[in-house]
Enzyme design. Sequence first.
Site, PDB file in Angstrom:
ATOM      1  N   LYS A   1       0.876  -1.280   0.005  1.00 17.65           N
ATOM      2  CA  LYS A   1       0.020  -0.188   0.232  1.00 17.65           C
ATOM      3  C   LYS A   1       0.846   1.256  -0.069  1.00 17.65           C
ATOM      4  O   LYS A   1       2.129   1.403   0.418  1.00 17.65           O
ATOM      5  CB  LYS A   1      -1.084   0.064   1.245  1.00 17.65           C
ATOM      6  CG  LYS A   1      -2.040  -1.180   1.176  1.00 17.65           C
ATOM      7  CD  LYS A   1      -2.993  -0.759   0.129  1.00 17.65           C
ATOM      8  CE  LYS A   1      -4.245  -1.631   0.036  1.00 17.65           C
ATOM      9  NZ  LYS A   1      -5.376  -1.184  -0.877  1.00 17.65           N
TER      10      LYS A   1
ATOM     11  N   ARG B   1      -4.471 -10.424   2.645  1.00 17.70           N
ATOM     12  CA  ARG B   1      -4.512 -10.295   1.247  1.00 17.70           C
ATOM     13  C   ARG B   1      -3.307  -9.623   0.767  1.00 17.70           C
ATOM     14  O   ARG B   1      -2.830  -8.730   0.934  1.00 17.70           O
ATOM     15  CB  ARG B   1      -5.849  -9.460   0.539  1.00 17.70           C
ATOM     16  CG  ARG B   1      -5.770  -9.551  -0.696  1.00 17.70           C
ATOM     17  CD  ARG B   1      -6.933  -8.702  -1.384  1.00 17.70           C
ATOM     18  NE  ARG B   1      -7.097  -8.584  -2.913  1.00 17.70           N
ATOM     19  CZ  ARG B   1      -6.687  -7.788  -3.556  1.00 17.70           C
ATOM     20  NH1 ARG B   1      -5.959  -6.867  -3.020  1.00 17.70           N
ATOM     21  NH2 ARG B   1      -6.796  -8.003  -4.858  1.00 17.70           N
TER      22      ARG B   1
END
Length: 374
Positions: free
Chosen positions: A314, A349
């Site tokens: 991210k 994930r």
Amino acid sequence: MNSIADLPPQARLYLRPIWFANSPVGLDGTTARIGNSLLWFQGYELTAMQGGTRVHRSAIPVEAFADTIASLPEPLQARANMLAANIAATRPPLTLGERTIRFDAPQVMGILNVTPDSFSDGGKHMGDPQAIADAGFAMSVAGVALVDVGGESTRPGADKVWEGDEIARVEPVIERLAASGVPVSIDTRKAAVMEAALAAGASVVNDVSALLHDPRSMDVVARAGCPVVLMHAPSTGDDPHEKRDGYADVVTEVFDWLEARIAACLAAGIGLDRIIVDPGLGFGKSVQDNLAIINNLALYQGLGAPLLLGASRKRMIGALSNEAAPDARLGGSIALAFRGMELGAQMLRVHDAPETVQAVRVWRGLRDAALSAV
């Protein structure tokens, strides 16, 4: 700040497990457990919100919880007890054909992007379904529980993909994986893609819009009887990152949104045993928002559903590490995955499957050793 006894009945309560214990051994009556996980804790942080403002926050030892909650107005007592029950509730396993995914320890979902602008491989295998499927097979061999196949990027600024093109991308990959017994989820916001993927052998729908982007998607999932991942995003339009206003309190606002989506699914006939929740790190959220969500991740156990954490590569990792490029964010991804496991995330994930599976196994070894210590 109001005392617990003075809280108005219209306040909204939240519970967050705190004071985690290495082991419940020797702590009889002073610990509670998150679901059927390997995590025990000794206290709850109780937060009360009213009109977007926090009006109370206090820490309550587990052994004092019942007596403390008894001083609340009746509606708040009921909600506090419901949240505590949700935290403790067993997360049923997912039965996906001949495969079963259990939530007594964290599981890994491997990201398999069939897009030309993938974070993971830059789309180097586009046009070669077998090569893409082989990458999925490698994830399965490495130990992932679920391979998440997506044909449309949802990164900021990504182009929208026509559903026919999205189906053409994912269908042959899913067929190959499913034929070999690999459990597959379809990462899509479109009902037609969900239908095609499920017909091709996918077992789970992973929707970044929590079944709100396409008006048919709720019915598709309900009729299929398949598990679904409900992710928070501030917009259900073409850009899931669009957020016009800031959050007054991002942690509780995301909780409320997910709680409402769970209620909508239950009303549509989708059982809680088929729902996984995802707070949607990075989607319309600042670095500070993301950090707040991760640090308070255990609060989402109050939803009573398995919790998925998607922190891999991210933007926040780059922001905290000298603007590291997406393919140079492995260390940060593992750090966030480990933090997530410590706070109860039941599924991770990730792009870097073998490395994360290894981290999960080490974490599990540490927990097993702590629980067996006398």
